[in-house]
Write a protein that holds these residues in place. Sequence first.
Motif, mmCIF file in Angstrom:
data_model
loop_
_atom_site.group_PDB
_atom_site.id
_atom_site.type_symbol
_atom_site.label_atom_id
_atom_site.label_comp_id
_atom_site.label_asym_id
_atom_site.label_seq_id
_atom_site.Cartn_x
_atom_site.Cartn_y
_atom_site.Cartn_z
ATOM 1 N N VAL A 45 -1.648 -13.088 -4.909
ATOM 2 C CA VAL A 45 -1.550 -14.218 -3.789
ATOM 3 C C VAL A 45 0.050 -14.288 -3.684
ATOM 4 O O VAL A 45 0.570 -14.755 -2.811
ATOM 5 N N ALA A 46 0.678 -14.447 -4.849
ATOM 6 C CA ALA A 46 2.087 -14.888 -4.774
ATOM 7 C C ALA A 46 2.846 -13.735 -4.087
ATOM 8 O O ALA A 46 3.874 -13.935 -3.106
ATOM 9 N N GLU A 47 2.365 -12.503 -4.170
ATOM 10 C CA GLU A 47 3.164 -11.307 -3.360
ATOM 11 C C GLU A 47 2.655 -11.469 -1.750
ATOM 12 O O GLU A 47 3.625 -11.319 -1.104
ATOM 13 N N VAL A 48 1.716 -11.891 -1.560
ATOM 14 C CA VAL A 48 1.286 -12.223 -0.128
ATOM 15 C C VAL A 48 1.990 -13.217 0.367
ATOM 16 O O VAL A 48 2.611 -12.999 1.636
ATOM 17 N N ILE A 49 2.167 -14.292 -0.324
ATOM 18 C CA ILE A 49 3.024 -15.286 0.236
ATOM 19 C C ILE A 49 4.511 -15.033 0.418
ATOM 20 O O ILE A 49 5.198 -15.006 1.475
ATOM 21 N N GLY A 50 5.155 -14.363 -0.559
ATOM 22 C CA GLY A 50 6.327 -13.794 -0.447
ATOM 23 C C GLY A 50 6.521 -12.722 0.682
ATOM 24 O O GLY A 50 7.509 -12.855 1.710
ATOM 25 N N THR A 51 5.824 -11.722 0.868
ATOM 26 C CA THR A 51 5.783 -10.918 1.857
ATOM 27 C C THR A 51 5.665 -11.483 3.363
ATOM 28 O O THR A 51 6.507 -11.310 4.120
ATOM 29 N N SER A 52 4.563 -12.525 3.221
ATOM 30 C CA SER A 52 4.359 -13.094 4.596
ATOM 31 C C SER A 52 5.591 -14.041 5.170
ATOM 32 O O SER A 52 5.747 -14.015 6.159
ATOM 33 N N GLY B 251 -3.169 -6.442 -1.848
ATOM 34 C CA GLY B 251 -1.664 -7.121 -1.090
ATOM 35 C C GLY B 251 -1.788 -6.626 0.322
ATOM 36 O O GLY B 251 -1.480 -7.338 1.442
ATOM 37 N N VAL B 252 -1.689 -5.202 0.731
ATOM 38 C CA VAL B 252 -1.497 -4.490 1.790
ATOM 39 C C VAL B 252 -2.789 -5.430 2.535
ATOM 40 O O VAL B 252 -2.239 -5.569 3.986
ATOM 41 N N VAL B 253 -3.884 -5.402 2.274
ATOM 42 C CA VAL B 253 -4.873 -5.865 3.137
ATOM 43 C C VAL B 253 -4.769 -7.372 3.468
ATOM 44 O O VAL B 253 -4.879 -7.717 4.877
ATOM 45 N N LEU B 254 -4.406 -8.277 2.419
ATOM 46 C CA LEU B 254 -4.139 -9.473 2.768
ATOM 47 C C LEU B 254 -3.132 -9.950 3.634
ATOM 48 O O LEU B 254 -3.203 -10.763 4.322
ATOM 49 N N VAL B 255 -1.689 -9.208 3.373
ATOM 50 C CA VAL B 255 -0.814 -9.264 4.182
ATOM 51 C C VAL B 255 -1.135 -8.981 5.549
ATOM 52 O O VAL B 255 -0.634 -9.809 6.522
ATOM 53 N N THR B 256 -1.860 -8.067 5.797
ATOM 54 C CA THR B 256 -2.097 -7.468 7.244
ATOM 55 C C THR B 256 -2.996 -8.712 7.897
ATOM 56 O O THR B 256 -3.000 -9.152 8.896
ATOM 57 N N ILE B 257 -4.118 -9.240 7.198
ATOM 58 C CA ILE B 257 -4.790 -10.255 7.758
ATOM 59 C C ILE B 257 -3.901 -11.512 7.959
ATOM 60 O O ILE B 257 -4.047 -12.288 8.825
ATOM 61 N N VAL B 258 -3.069 -12.147 7.089
ATOM 62 C CA VAL B 258 -2.109 -13.004 7.186
ATOM 63 C C VAL B 258 -1.141 -12.937 8.604
ATOM 64 O O VAL B 258 -1.105 -13.659 9.430
ATOM 65 N N LEU C 210 -9.125 1.432 10.055
ATOM 66 C CA LEU C 210 -9.602 2.518 9.171
ATOM 67 C C LEU C 210 -8.587 2.684 8.288
ATOM 68 O O LEU C 210 -9.254 2.894 6.901
ATOM 69 N N GLY C 211 -7.239 2.545 8.314
ATOM 70 C CA GLY C 211 -6.417 2.734 7.310
ATOM 71 C C GLY C 211 -6.492 1.749 6.079
ATOM 72 O O GLY C 211 -6.556 2.216 4.932
ATOM 73 N N ILE C 212 -6.648 0.512 6.592
ATOM 74 C CA ILE C 212 -7.150 -0.486 5.464
ATOM 75 C C ILE C 212 -8.341 -0.203 4.880
ATOM 76 O O ILE C 212 -8.533 -0.522 3.634
ATOM 77 N N GLY C 213 -9.400 0.247 5.606
ATOM 78 C CA GLY C 213 -10.715 0.427 4.697
ATOM 79 C C GLY C 213 -10.447 1.828 3.706
ATOM 80 O O GLY C 213 -11.014 1.870 2.708
ATOM 81 N N LEU C 214 -9.483 2.772 4.023
ATOM 82 C CA LEU C 214 -9.247 3.668 3.197
ATOM 83 C C LEU C 214 -8.413 3.219 2.074
ATOM 84 O O LEU C 214 -8.741 3.838 0.873
ATOM 85 N N ILE C 215 -7.436 2.243 2.191
ATOM 86 C CA ILE C 215 -6.958 1.877 0.899
ATOM 87 C C ILE C 215 -7.865 1.065 0.134
ATOM 88 O O ILE C 215 -7.720 1.344 -1.177
#
Length: 109
Positions: free
Chosen positions: A11-18, A66-73, A88-93
């Motif tokens: 969650v912290a990484e998603v906040i920081g990246t966003s 983190g990649v999935v959540l950052v993409t959604i944010v 598709l890429g997110i699904g593969l991750i």
Amino acid sequence: MHWFYLIIAIVAEVIGTSALKAADGFTRPGPSLLVVAAYGVSFLFLSLTLRTLPVGIAYAVWSGVGVVLVTIVAWFLYQQRLDWPAVLGIGLILSGVMVLNLFSNMSGH
């Protein structure tokens, strides 16, 4: 407890990246401070997670989720569109993270 620490780290990484986009190359003090603080919290809790989880599993979950959540944010906050290859890429991750956790001997199950 290690999974709880990992959730906090994610969650912290998603906040920081966003917040990186809002920091505008670290030219805006408020979002820039948020980036630094969020990454600090993220790495602290990721390091606590590594006391009990293997680094490969912890990092796969941390980065994959983190990649999935950052993409959604980014989709919601910055109106960044997702096309089918991105979905598709997110699904593969997510599939890769699940395979590591459910079937790999590395996960310690």
